[in-house]
Design a protein around this motif. Structure first.
Motif, PDB file in Angstrom:
ATOM      1  N   LEU A 113      -2.031  27.974 -14.877  1.00  0.00           N
ATOM      2  CA  LEU A 113      -1.641  26.713 -15.517  1.00  0.00           C
ATOM      3  C   LEU A 113      -0.754  26.915 -16.745  1.00  0.00           C
ATOM      4  O   LEU A 113       0.156  26.126 -16.998  1.00  0.00           O
ATOM      5  N   GLN A 114      -1.023  27.964 -17.513  1.00  0.00           N
ATOM      6  CA  GLN A 114      -0.363  28.135 -18.804  1.00  0.00           C
ATOM      7  C   GLN A 114       1.155  28.195 -18.667  1.00  0.00           C
ATOM      8  O   GLN A 114       1.701  28.959 -17.880  1.00  0.00           O
ATOM      9  N   GLY A 115       1.834  27.343 -19.407  1.00  0.00           N
ATOM     10  CA  GLY A 115       3.292  27.321 -19.418  1.00  0.00           C
ATOM     11  C   GLY A 115       3.912  26.450 -18.346  1.00  0.00           C
ATOM     12  O   GLY A 115       5.130  26.289 -18.311  1.00  0.00           O
ATOM     13  N   THR A 116       3.093  25.857 -17.451  1.00  0.00           N
ATOM     14  CA  THR A 116       3.601  24.967 -16.409  1.00  0.00           C
ATOM     15  C   THR A 116       3.333  23.517 -16.801  1.00  0.00           C
ATOM     16  O   THR A 116       2.226  23.191 -17.239  1.00  0.00           O
ATOM     17  N   PHE A 117       4.338  22.656 -16.660  1.00  0.00           N
ATOM     18  CA  PHE A 117       4.181  21.248 -17.019  1.00  0.00           C
ATOM     19  C   PHE A 117       4.692  20.382 -15.870  1.00  0.00           C
ATOM     20  O   PHE A 117       5.823  19.893 -15.879  1.00  0.00           O
ATOM     21  N   ASP A 118       3.853  20.244 -14.857  1.00  0.00           N
ATOM     22  CA  ASP A 118       4.136  19.389 -13.709  1.00  0.00           C
ATOM     23  C   ASP A 118       3.051  18.309 -13.691  1.00  0.00           C
ATOM     24  O   ASP A 118       1.889  18.596 -13.393  1.00  0.00           O
ATOM     25  N   TYR A 119       3.436  17.078 -14.048  1.00  0.00           N
ATOM     26  CA  TYR A 119       2.454  16.003 -14.226  1.00  0.00           C
ATOM     27  C   TYR A 119       2.040  15.350 -12.910  1.00  0.00           C
ATOM     28  O   TYR A 119       1.199  14.453 -12.904  1.00  0.00           O
ATOM     29  N   GLY A 120       2.623  15.790 -11.809  1.00  0.00           N
ATOM     30  CA  GLY A 120       2.199  15.326 -10.501  1.00  0.00           C
ATOM     31  C   GLY A 120       2.172  13.812 -10.391  1.00  0.00           C
ATOM     32  O   GLY A 120       3.127  13.128 -10.768  1.00  0.00           O
ATOM     33  N   PRO A 121       1.050  13.232  -9.892  1.00  0.00           N
ATOM     34  CA  PRO A 121       0.978  11.781  -9.694  1.00  0.00           C
ATOM     35  C   PRO A 121       1.039  10.980 -10.995  1.00  0.00           C
ATOM     36  O   PRO A 121       1.344   9.781 -10.950  1.00  0.00           O
ATOM     37  N   LEU A 122       0.743  11.604 -12.134  1.00  0.00           N
ATOM     38  CA  LEU A 122       0.854  10.879 -13.402  1.00  0.00           C
ATOM     39  C   LEU A 122       2.309  10.657 -13.790  1.00  0.00           C
ATOM     40  O   LEU A 122       2.635   9.690 -14.478  1.00  0.00           O
ATOM     41  N   GLY A 123       3.174  11.566 -13.417  1.00  0.00           N
ATOM     42  CA  GLY A 123       4.607  11.369 -13.619  1.00  0.00           C
ATOM     43  C   GLY A 123       5.156  11.814 -14.944  1.00  0.00           C
ATOM     44  O   GLY A 123       6.182  12.483 -15.006  1.00  0.00           O
ATOM     45  N   THR A 124       4.504  11.457 -16.067  1.00  0.00           N
ATOM     46  CA  THR A 124       5.066  11.746 -17.383  1.00  0.00           C
ATOM     47  C   THR A 124       3.996  12.244 -18.344  1.00  0.00           C
ATOM     48  O   THR A 124       2.794  12.043 -18.128  1.00  0.00           O
ATOM     49  N   ILE A 184      -1.234  23.022 -22.995  1.00  0.00           N
ATOM     50  CA  ILE A 184      -0.372  24.203 -22.839  1.00  0.00           C
ATOM     51  C   ILE A 184      -0.103  24.478 -21.358  1.00  0.00           C
ATOM     52  O   ILE A 184       0.528  25.478 -21.023  1.00  0.00           O
ATOM     53  N   GLY A 185      -0.562  23.579 -20.492  1.00  0.00           N
ATOM     54  CA  GLY A 185      -0.303  23.714 -19.068  1.00  0.00           C
ATOM     55  C   GLY A 185      -0.823  22.501 -18.316  1.00  0.00           C
ATOM     56  O   GLY A 185      -1.907  22.001 -18.622  1.00  0.00           O
ATOM     57  N   VAL A 186      -0.037  21.994 -17.367  1.00  0.00           N
ATOM     58  CA  VAL A 186      -0.425  20.838 -16.552  1.00  0.00           C
ATOM     59  C   VAL A 186       0.064  21.091 -15.131  1.00  0.00           C
ATOM     60  O   VAL A 186       1.201  21.542 -14.932  1.00  0.00           O
ATOM     61  N   ARG A 187      -0.804  20.776 -14.148  1.00  0.00           N
ATOM     62  CA  ARG A 187      -0.404  21.006 -12.760  1.00  0.00           C
ATOM     63  C   ARG A 187      -1.261  20.152 -11.831  1.00  0.00           C
ATOM     64  O   ARG A 187      -2.465  20.031 -12.043  1.00  0.00           O
ATOM     65  N   PRO A 188      -0.668  19.541 -10.812  1.00  0.00           N
ATOM     66  CA  PRO A 188      -1.466  18.762  -9.879  1.00  0.00           C
ATOM     67  C   PRO A 188      -2.265  19.672  -8.962  1.00  0.00           C
ATOM     68  O   PRO A 188      -1.926  20.835  -8.752  1.00  0.00           O
ATOM     69  N   GLY A 189      -3.342  19.141  -8.414  1.00  0.00           N
ATOM     70  CA  GLY A 189      -4.163  19.929  -7.499  1.00  0.00           C
ATOM     71  C   GLY A 189      -5.420  19.176  -7.147  1.00  0.00           C
ATOM     72  O   GLY A 189      -5.414  17.951  -6.990  1.00  0.00           O
ATOM     73  N   SER A 190      -6.526  19.909  -7.078  1.00  0.00           N
ATOM     74  CA  SER A 190      -7.807  19.274  -6.778  1.00  0.00           C
ATOM     75  C   SER A 190      -8.914  20.089  -7.398  1.00  0.00           C
ATOM     76  O   SER A 190      -8.752  21.282  -7.686  1.00  0.00           O
ATOM     77  N   ILE A 191     -10.061  19.438  -7.608  1.00  0.00           N
ATOM     78  CA  ILE A 191     -11.248  20.114  -8.107  1.00  0.00           C
ATOM     79  C   ILE A 191     -12.403  19.733  -7.189  1.00  0.00           C
ATOM     80  O   ILE A 191     -12.705  18.547  -6.994  1.00  0.00           O
ATOM     81  N   ASP A 192     -12.968  20.731  -6.560  1.00  0.00           N
ATOM     82  CA  ASP A 192     -14.037  20.501  -5.580  1.00  0.00           C
ATOM     83  C   ASP A 192     -13.608  19.481  -4.525  1.00  0.00           C
ATOM     84  O   ASP A 192     -14.387  18.617  -4.107  1.00  0.00           O
ATOM     85  N   GLY A 193     -12.357  19.563  -4.105  1.00  0.00           N
ATOM     86  CA  GLY A 193     -11.852  18.705  -3.050  1.00  0.00           C
ATOM     87  C   GLY A 193     -11.355  17.349  -3.499  1.00  0.00           C
ATOM     88  O   GLY A 193     -10.771  16.599  -2.695  1.00  0.00           O
ATOM     89  N   GLN A 194     -11.516  16.998  -4.776  1.00  0.00           N
ATOM     90  CA  GLN A 194     -11.046  15.709  -5.277  1.00  0.00           C
ATOM     91  C   GLN A 194      -9.662  15.863  -5.893  1.00  0.00           C
ATOM     92  O   GLN A 194      -9.457  16.759  -6.728  1.00  0.00           O
ATOM     93  N   PRO A 195      -8.687  15.023  -5.537  1.00  0.00           N
ATOM     94  CA  PRO A 195      -7.356  15.104  -6.139  1.00  0.00           C
ATOM     95  C   PRO A 195      -7.456  14.996  -7.663  1.00  0.00           C
ATOM     96  O   PRO A 195      -8.234  14.198  -8.190  1.00  0.00           O
TER      97      PRO A 195
END
Length: 255
Positions: free
Chosen positions: A176-187, A207-218
């Motif tokens: 995650l660190q150094g990545t800034f992809d806000y995914g469905p949030l957009g901004t 310091i890092g943002v990325r779309p994905g899932s936690i325990d199968g939840q988006p």
């Protein structure tokens, strides 16, 4: 040209940069320093070198202002290595009084000076890499058939989803660190609204943002610092989070 092979016995114009660096860093004994400083102050070339050392030291101090001190366990191990190195270089004498004595305090002073220079060089190199990264587009190169839209300011190119389990989230920091992809949030503003709804201060900066899932939840996975060395706070927000709806799926300290 300065002769850097000259020792203390031959101290004087032309001055050895190594000798002046040791003098400036306090690595020489008090008597030798007291003998050399008046001669250094009286020599324009030596004064210029000392002034350059002062400027460099001040610059490195600014670069290292936020760097935490070396953990005690590593300092102890490094002292042990220095002592072992001194023992191997100067084995015990076969007859009393014949071998030179190496001062561990002097070795520590030299170690501190070397660590300072190394930290400064690393910081300068990191700043140079950051400058290159800022100047170089991070998104994919345009294809011959058309232009590819660049990411918005403050946002990285789209990343593949990062799918995590809550009990195995410790590996997320490096991804995650150094990545800034806000995914469905957009901004970043949308994410800031989620952080505020979750009770974080306005000064909280991921310091890092990325779309994905936690325990199968988006989720939108968000990494923050904790103020402790090598410890981070991982927050997983639901994609529907916002003002008045924190949507926190996971809040965990990792590292």
């Amino acid at each position: 040209m300065t002769d850097e092979s000259r020792g203390i016995e031959a101290a004087g114009p032309p001055w050895s940069v190594d000798l002046l660096a040791d003098l400036h860093a306090g690595a020489l004994d008090a008597a030798e320093a007291a003998r050399l400083w008046p001669r250094v102050h009286a020599d324009p070339e030596a004064r210029a070198i000392v002034a350059a050392l002062e400027a460099t030291t001040a610059g490195l101090a600014d670069l290292r202002a936020d760097v935490p001190p070396m953990p005690a366990e590593y300092a102890t191990r490094l002292d042990a290595v220095l002592a072992e190195e001194a023992r191997r270089a100067f084995p015990p004498p076969q007859q009393p009084g014949l071998a030179p004595v190496v001062s561990l305090d002097a070795a520590r002073r030299r170690r501190t000076k070397r660590l300072g220079w190394i930290s400064g060089v690393v910081a300068v190199a990191a700043a140079a890499v950051a400058a290159v990264a800022i100047a170089t587009p991070s998104g994919p190169a345009p294809s011959p058939g058309g232009n590819v839209a660049a990411p918005a300011p403050g946002q990285s190119a789209a990343q593949p989803p990062l799918n995590l389990r809550g009990d195995q989230a410790a590996s997320a920091a490096g991804q995650l660190q150094g990545t800034f992809d806000y995914g469905p949030l957009g901004t970043a503003d949308r994410l800031h609204a989620c952080l505020s709804a979750a009770g974080f201060a306005d000064t909280a900066k991921p310091i890092g943002v990325r779309p994905g899932s936690i325990d199968g939840q988006p989720a939108v996975l968000t990494l923050l610092t904790t103020g402790q060395l090598a410890k981070f706070r991982l927050i997983a927000f639901a994609p529907t989070c916002g003002a008045g709806d924190a949507g926190v799926l996971l809040d965990k300290v990792i590292g």
